[in-house]
Design an enzyme around this catalytic site. Sequence first.
Site, PDB file in Angstrom:
ATOM      1  N   THR A 109       0.827  -1.220   0.000  1.00 35.69           N
ATOM      2  CA  THR A 109       0.000   0.000   0.000  1.00 35.69           C
ATOM      3  C   THR A 109       0.856   1.263   0.000  1.00 35.69           C
ATOM      4  O   THR A 109       0.647   2.172  -0.800  1.00 35.69           O
ATOM      5  CB  THR A 109      -0.921   0.004   1.237  1.00 35.69           C
ATOM      6  OG1 THR A 109      -1.812  -1.095   1.127  1.00 35.69           O
ATOM      7  CG2 THR A 109      -1.709   1.303   1.343  1.00 35.69           C
ATOM      8  N   TYR A 155       6.832  -0.039   9.031  1.00 34.85           N
ATOM      9  CA  TYR A 155       5.951   1.095   8.710  1.00 34.85           C
ATOM     10  C   TYR A 155       6.767   2.292   8.243  1.00 34.85           C
ATOM     11  O   TYR A 155       6.542   2.832   7.149  1.00 34.85           O
ATOM     12  CB  TYR A 155       5.096   1.476   9.934  1.00 34.85           C
ATOM     13  CG  TYR A 155       4.449   2.852   9.811  1.00 34.85           C
ATOM     14  CD1 TYR A 155       3.507   3.114   8.819  1.00 34.85           C
ATOM     15  CD2 TYR A 155       4.801   3.900  10.679  1.00 34.85           C
ATOM     16  CE1 TYR A 155       2.922   4.383   8.692  1.00 34.85           C
ATOM     17  CE2 TYR A 155       4.219   5.158  10.554  1.00 34.85           C
ATOM     18  CZ  TYR A 155       3.285   5.403   9.565  1.00 34.85           C
ATOM     19  OH  TYR A 155       2.725   6.651   9.438  1.00 34.85           O
ATOM     20  N   LYS A 176       7.018   4.192   4.573  1.00 32.21           N
ATOM     21  CA  LYS A 176       6.729   5.619   4.356  1.00 32.21           C
ATOM     22  C   LYS A 176       7.962   6.313   3.761  1.00 32.21           C
ATOM     23  O   LYS A 176       7.847   7.166   2.881  1.00 32.21           O
ATOM     24  CB  LYS A 176       6.312   6.297   5.674  1.00 32.21           C
ATOM     25  CG  LYS A 176       4.980   5.855   6.237  1.00 32.21           C
ATOM     26  CD  LYS A 176       3.786   6.133   5.331  1.00 32.21           C
ATOM     27  CE  LYS A 176       3.455   7.613   5.202  1.00 32.21           C
ATOM     28  NZ  LYS A 176       2.188   7.816   4.456  1.00 32.21           N
ATOM     29  N   THR A 222       5.349  11.032   7.616  1.00 32.79           N
ATOM     30  CA  THR A 222       5.498  10.982   9.068  1.00 32.79           C
ATOM     31  C   THR A 222       6.917  11.351   9.495  1.00 32.79           C
ATOM     32  O   THR A 222       7.875  11.177   8.718  1.00 32.79           O
ATOM     33  CB  THR A 222       5.181   9.546   9.558  1.00 32.79           C
ATOM     34  OG1 THR A 222       5.624   9.396  10.895  1.00 32.79           O
ATOM     35  CG2 THR A 222       5.876   8.490   8.717  1.00 32.79           C
ATOM     36  N   ASP A 223       7.052  11.794  10.747  1.00 33.66           N
ATOM     37  CA  ASP A 223       8.391  12.061  11.290  1.00 33.66           C
ATOM     38  C   ASP A 223       9.157  10.759  11.556  1.00 33.66           C
ATOM     39  O   ASP A 223      10.366  10.792  11.760  1.00 33.66           O
ATOM     40  CB  ASP A 223       8.302  12.898  12.575  1.00 33.66           C
ATOM     41  CG  ASP A 223       7.544  12.227  13.713  1.00 33.66           C
ATOM     42  OD1 ASP A 223       6.914  11.163  13.488  1.00 33.66           O
ATOM     43  OD2 ASP A 223       7.563  12.762  14.843  1.00 33.66           O
ATOM     44  N   GLU A 224       8.449   9.625  11.511  1.00 29.25           N
ATOM     45  CA  GLU A 224       9.115   8.364  11.848  1.00 29.25           C
ATOM     46  C   GLU A 224      10.176   7.975  10.824  1.00 29.25           C
ATOM     47  O   GLU A 224      11.023   7.129  11.094  1.00 29.25           O
ATOM     48  CB  GLU A 224       8.075   7.243  12.021  1.00 29.25           C
ATOM     49  CG  GLU A 224       7.068   7.585  13.102  1.00 29.25           C
ATOM     50  CD  GLU A 224       6.220   6.416  13.576  1.00 29.25           C
ATOM     51  OE1 GLU A 224       6.667   5.273  13.475  1.00 29.25           O
ATOM     52  OE2 GLU A 224       5.105   6.680  14.067  1.00 29.25           O
TER      53      GLU A 224
HETATM   54  P1  NAD Z   1      -5.597   5.603   9.231  1.00 32.64           P
HETATM   55  O1  NAD Z   1      -4.996   4.237   9.345  1.00 32.64           O
HETATM   56  O2  NAD Z   1      -6.518   6.077  10.281  1.00 32.64           O
HETATM   57  O3  NAD Z   1      -6.375   5.724   7.830  1.00 32.64           O
HETATM   58  C1  NAD Z   1      -5.858   5.208   6.644  1.00 32.64           C
HETATM   59  C2  NAD Z   1      -6.973   5.186   5.595  1.00 32.64           C
HETATM   60  O4  NAD Z   1      -6.407   4.709   4.360  1.00 32.64           O
HETATM   61  C3  NAD Z   1      -8.134   4.263   5.944  1.00 32.64           C
HETATM   62  O5  NAD Z   1      -9.369   4.917   5.715  1.00 32.64           O
HETATM   63  C4  NAD Z   1      -7.964   3.073   4.994  1.00 32.64           C
HETATM   64  O6  NAD Z   1      -9.197   2.455   4.645  1.00 32.64           O
HETATM   65  C5  NAD Z   1      -7.289   3.752   3.806  1.00 32.64           C
HETATM   66  N1  NAD Z   1      -6.512   2.801   2.998  1.00 32.64           N
HETATM   67  C6  NAD Z   1      -5.609   1.894   3.444  1.00 32.64           C
HETATM   68  N2  NAD Z   1      -5.122   1.178   2.403  1.00 32.64           N
HETATM   69  C7  NAD Z   1      -5.712   1.680   1.272  1.00 32.64           C
HETATM   70  C8  NAD Z   1      -5.600   1.372  -0.109  1.00 32.64           C
HETATM   71  N3  NAD Z   1      -4.780   0.395  -0.544  1.00 32.64           N
HETATM   72  N4  NAD Z   1      -6.332   2.086  -0.995  1.00 32.64           N
HETATM   73  C9  NAD Z   1      -7.177   3.088  -0.564  1.00 32.64           C
HETATM   74  N5  NAD Z   1      -7.327   3.397   0.743  1.00 32.64           N
HETATM   75  C10 NAD Z   1      -6.608   2.700   1.651  1.00 32.64           C
HETATM   76  O7  NAD Z   1      -4.361   6.582   9.043  1.00 32.64           O
HETATM   77  P2  NAD Z   1      -4.176   8.094   9.582  1.00 32.64           P
HETATM   78  O8  NAD Z   1      -3.710   8.044  10.991  1.00 32.64           O
HETATM   79  O9  NAD Z   1      -5.361   8.902   9.222  1.00 32.64           O
HETATM   80  O10 NAD Z   1      -2.928   8.549   8.698  1.00 32.64           O
HETATM   81  C11 NAD Z   1      -3.132   9.151   7.410  1.00 32.64           C
HETATM   82  C12 NAD Z   1      -1.776   9.446   6.798  1.00 32.64           C
HETATM   83  O11 NAD Z   1      -1.036  10.310   7.665  1.00 32.64           O
HETATM   84  C13 NAD Z   1      -0.902   8.198   6.606  1.00 32.64           C
HETATM   85  O12 NAD Z   1      -0.231   8.324   5.377  1.00 32.64           O
HETATM   86  C14 NAD Z   1       0.066   8.244   7.769  1.00 32.64           C
HETATM   87  O13 NAD Z   1       1.296   7.627   7.435  1.00 32.64           O
HETATM   88  C15 NAD Z   1       0.232   9.742   7.967  1.00 32.64           C
HETATM   89  N6  NAD Z   1       0.566  10.180   9.334  1.00 32.64           N
HETATM   90  C16 NAD Z   1      -0.189   9.789  10.397  1.00 32.64           C
HETATM   91  C17 NAD Z   1       0.136  10.262  11.676  1.00 32.64           C
HETATM   92  C18 NAD Z   1      -0.696   9.894  12.883  1.00 32.64           C
HETATM   93  O14 NAD Z   1      -0.324  10.260  14.005  1.00 32.64           O
HETATM   94  N7  NAD Z   1      -1.836   9.234  12.732  1.00 32.64           N
HETATM   95  C19 NAD Z   1       1.236  11.110  11.854  1.00 32.64           C
HETATM   96  C20 NAD Z   1       1.984  11.487  10.732  1.00 32.64           C
HETATM   97  C21 NAD Z   1       1.633  11.021   9.479  1.00 32.64           C
END
Ligand code: NAD
Length: 336
Positions: free
Chosen positions: A101, A163, A167, A138-140
């Site tokens: 993904t 993960y 990313k 992400t910062d990770e």
């Molecule tokens: P989440 O896991 O809550 O949501 C991910 C969404 O993507 C879900 O709705 C899922 O159904 C959809 N998805 C997954 N695989 C898919 C595919 N193959 N095709 C279409 N849709 C698909 O994630 P989040 O916490 O909302 O994070 C969103 C983005 O922000 C991510 O890219 C994550 O790496 C980044 N991020 C998150 C955080 C955090 O603290 N949550 C911090 C920094 C960056």
Amino acid sequence: MKNILVTGCAGFIGSNFVPYFLEKYDNYKIINLDLLTYAGNLENLRECENNPRYKFIKGDICDRNLIDELFGEFKFSGVIHFAAESHVDNSIKNPSVFVKTNVLGTHTLIDAAKKCWLDEPFKYKDEFRGARFHHISTDEVYGSLGESGYFSETTPYAPNSPYSASKAGSDMIVRSYHHTFGLDTIITNCSNNYGFKQHDEKLIPTIIRNALNGNKIPIYGDGKNIRDWLFVLDHCKGIDLAFHKGKGGETYNIGGRNERTNLQIAHKICEILDEICPKSVSYKEQISFVKDRAGHDRRYAIDASKIEGELGWKADETFDSGIIKTVEWYVKKYAK
Ligand code: NAD
């Protein structure tokens, strides 16, 4: 009206972003492409489902035929790409879906954008001039910090989990499409988000749910891993600024200057619950240390001075104000 493709909006951050963006701008139509994995829930977007400027399409970002069809039909003038596998623990149990993904899915999307928007490298078709691909990261990707220092945009990548490695891979693909093809790209790397609509599996909902159910509140290792917490709407505002005002090809770090250990987070939530849902003993009594996550990064902290200085971003929410709203929201959710 401009059509933009926003992926993964049934998840946590996307479902906070969509209502914010629709309310702020009346000249965009958002097409939300989401596969509705276990992490996606359309309930999160109920408030938008009747909005004529919002459309949901169920589908996979890895499905090249579908993505090409969508670019052909909607002539997107921008992409904001949230969709990802996002939970570190799951990436330890099953890394391959993260590579598929996060790496291949991002490549599929950006390659379809290139095909639709460009005649040849560095030459946009007239109708797509200004079209931008914004990748949410992400910062990770920067790895783990010691007791001092911050991640800036020039910190070398050193991802430690499957993960963060996936990313980091997706960030590199986006970077290469800017340098090789002249695609207008933005990457934002954000710290840990907290707020409404986060999946139950993540730290803050897990603490609140277990506290309210009278279960042990599991904290990894010694509880001293440090994360830099940002209220999700402040992240959305940073994305909005970077999407509209960021310089093409650049990366912007977004972070709250709110470093907390996991144990401090648990204590703070227990103190709020002690106030709003009191019982005979403090919820803190339920905190219980469990075997540490494999390869658990010790500390993340973001230096956000580039987005603050160049784009005028600042976090509106302090951790103390944001966490109260957040706990109240989950108390209502879990009472249902
Ligand atoms: P989440 O896991 O809550 O949501 C991910 C969404 O993507 C879900 O709705 C899922 O159904 C959809 N998805 C997954 N695989 C898919 C595919 N193959 N095709 C279409 N849709 C698909 O994630 P989040 O916490 O909302 O994070 C969103 C983005 O922000 C991510 O890219 C994550 O790496 C980044 N991020 C998150 C955080 C955090 O603290 N949550 C911090 C920094 C960056």
